[in-house]
Write an enzyme that holds these catalytic residues in place. Sequence first.
Site, PDB file in Angstrom:
ATOM      1  N   ASP A 376       0.675  -1.044  -0.157  1.00  9.01           N
ATOM      2  CA  ASP A 376       0.078  -0.124   0.127  1.00  9.01           C
ATOM      3  C   ASP A 376       0.638   1.307  -0.096  1.00  9.01           C
ATOM      4  OD1 ASP A 376       0.971  -0.208   2.483  1.00  9.01           O
ATOM      5  OD2 ASP A 376      -1.002   0.263   3.520  1.00  9.01           O
ATOM      6  N   ASN A 714      29.845 -41.450  -1.900  1.00  7.90           N
ATOM      7  CA  ASN A 714      30.282 -42.494  -1.107  1.00  7.90           C
ATOM      8  C   ASN A 714      29.697 -43.903  -1.207  1.00  7.90           C
ATOM      9  OD1 ASN A 714      31.931 -40.883   0.570  1.00  7.90           O
ATOM     10  ND2 ASN A 714      30.332 -40.591   2.238  1.00  7.90           N
ATOM     11  N   ASP A 743      28.134 -35.403  10.544  1.00  8.75           N
ATOM     12  CA  ASP A 743      26.903 -34.885  10.856  1.00  8.75           C
ATOM     13  C   ASP A 743      27.112 -33.653  11.891  1.00  8.75           C
ATOM     14  OD1 ASP A 743      25.380 -36.177   9.203  1.00  8.75           O
ATOM     15  OD2 ASP A 743      24.580 -37.743  10.501  1.00  8.75           O
TER      16      ASP A 743
END
Length: 903
Positions: A376, A714, A743
Amino acid sequence: MPQAPPRPRGAFARFLRRQHGGHRFRRLIWWGHAVGGPSHRHAAAQVGGPLRSTARLSPEAALAHWHSSTEGLTEAQAQRVRRRVGPNQVGTEGPLPWPQHLWQAYRSPFSLLLTALAAISWLTQDLRSAIVILAMVALATGMRFVQERRSSHAADALKAMVSSQASVLRPGQTAQEAPMARLVPGDVVLLSAGDMVPSDARVLTAKDLFVNQAAMTGESLPVEKQARALETVTDPLAADNLVFMGTNVVSGSATVLVVATGSLTFFGALAGHAASTERVPTQFEAGINQVSRLLLRLMAVMVPLVLLFNGWGHGNWLEAFLFALSVAVGLTPEMLPMIVTSTLAKGAVAMAKRQVIVKRLDAIQNLGAMDVLCTDKTGTLTQDHIALSHAIDAWGRPDDGPLRWAWLNSQHQTGLKNPMDRALLARGDLASACGGWTKLDEVPFDFQRRRMSVVLQPPAAEAAARLVCKGAVEEVLACCQAVVAREGQGETAQPLTPERLAEIRATAARLSAEGLRVVAVAWREVPPQAAYHVTDETALTLAGFVAFLDPPKDSTAPALQALAAHGVTVKVLTGDSDAVTRQVCQQVGLPVTGLLLGAQVAALDDTALQAAVQEANVFARLAPQDKERIVKALRAQGHVVGFMGDGINDAPALHAADVGISVDSGVDIAKEVADIILLEKSLLVLDAGVVEGRKTFANMLKYIKMAVSSNFGNVLSVLAASLLLPFLPMLPMHLLVQNLLYDFSQAAVPFDRVDADLLDRPQRWNPDELGRFMLTFGPISSIFDLATFALMWWGYGAQTVAQQTLFQSGWFVESLLTQTLVVHLIRSPRLPFIGSRAAPALLATTGALAVLALWLPQGPLAPWLKLQPLPASYFTLLPVLLLGYMAGVQWAKRAWVRRHGWQ
């Protein structure tokens, strides 16, 4: 057939998205309200009793029934009821108890697979492998639990900053703002235009009250509510003296008596019924699921091949089975849920520091992908500090008459007072000049008429009542048939001839061209009657115009430049006039490439509108449905659209956009519908949020790219080794330890830096591209794995089962180091460590992984892990392999960027 209702939003909608899926619930409501279907009847059966009985009582009897009064409950009474009925929330919206949350963090398919593998290892007397696997499970579960718990607390704290309030009455006090969650049955609440209805409630008093309850019943038009008692009530949703949680007030005002809260509301009952429905994932979740399915398909092909090759080749099927399971574990990105959750939560917290509150975490992805921002004008491009400029008659001469009529209108209307009303009422001198008038009735504002009227009795009792109307110029002129004209010291009403009308319009156009907002004021004498309606807004006499100044913000021009630099096109959608909008756009440096008016938008069909919105960037004199259609047309053209608004009329467009953006000063319905709330109404703040959203999305995508490419490489290496070697290239335990350490190193990805050039354009979720990325980068690591095999086989003579530990130790080190490098190689298209350097946290975790990779075969844990020390010459040749791997990935990155770009 009834039209399906829009997707529910707010606290209940967040519950649906998290637990059951909003689209499925939308169908549930549709069938419920369409033909009194099962869900409608189910909810009515659960909560209909108290609502029906209260609807049949008079307002006074309803208050007595709920032990309340016209001034509401005392705080002590409210606390007693709250202890009995609980907070005014859908029951499952609260945080999970920690044991249940811990179980959810554990019960992923990956953790269950690892647990099964640990059990098999324990049953086969391989206790070391069982311990390592269980350590992986504990670490992955613990990290996910801690991160999600912290993320949940952070998200709850952020949402509390923008929680909706209700205006509650307490005896002997003025109305107080209180969180909706604290409401209890018996509370008396004030409602006005823009408010969310906080509970299921009985209307006690109402003045021109219109409520939008499309989310409950699918009715496209607002429904008028009254306070009278009903003789019979079969369907509470059809009762005109009841309002329902989750609906919103469009116009008028009311006091209501809270009857049902939380799970005992219609929304709460439907939520309970929806608990058994199938969850429908969001677009973002669907993308994550697509990545998981890609890896699962890869697993379904590769793991059986690894099992068969090793079983037939080595004759030990149990060992081959354990190895195949370890390969399956290595293929699964078990840290993906934790990485996604922590990345989004960190992004939300970082955005909060930039005054951007994220109500729905997966909206961050859409914010980063946004390429069109519809906004707006008032308060975004302009200062939203509207000041009264001056008043003139219809021919442009200074005149205080229109000012006095406008002040009377603003003073006595009960709807939502806009900034122009507040600017008028700030003129204290008008209060004494216009005193003594008594309000008889009003005709509330709506966004179709774009005007509102009040009926007032003058101070002189014998004088006729006046209907005073103010609003948009054309809409008021359409109701006029005369105009005030001066004759000497007096005034007369002259017919509004076409010539006079053209001159009057020219006067208004001159004011608009100066960037002023113009309000027309008109009046007429009306006869006494019980109530007044829109049909009474006829035969008005135009008094003149009141002009307001709303200057542009100093920050708007640089903000528009920043958004353009970040690939976001800004389009202005406003209900204001085209002349004012053009002037403001010129002042802030936004070239008008095309302008469409609301009437033109309404005349276009959907196909024509989709073509028109591509060219036009300014849309003026829009109704709420026009804004919604424009947003949908842009989305149909493939754009990711953000809509920024804070008013009642913005709610449909906020709902239709990919990401709805409101401000904390917006009306309740706008804040509830929005996905993101700005604590400061500024495009600069929004641009900062866009950048932060892109950082968050980029870091999340890094992990996924690393996972798919590294894991695929892998598996290719394992498959080749299974065909070529007389022994396993690694033991199952080695693969699991590798996976655990890898990880751990990636847990810092959410905290990584993002290259500035990756933030310059929108980033979109493209799961299909990940397959190509995996097939491109995965085999590169396999090439250097095979080179390591050759080194260990021919260079160090590790060719027999007796020497397999040496072979496995050599590949263990090289594989971990290449996995460490791939984090830095794939996180950016630039040269790692030089052109782009990771954040300290990621450097620390990957550095620790590299040290561990070198230390484990040489250290005291080597025998326990079935590894052995490597010869010194190996560490002189290893850098050659690693540098070759880096060069190969860099070459592939250049080729990939030339062909596909880099996201």
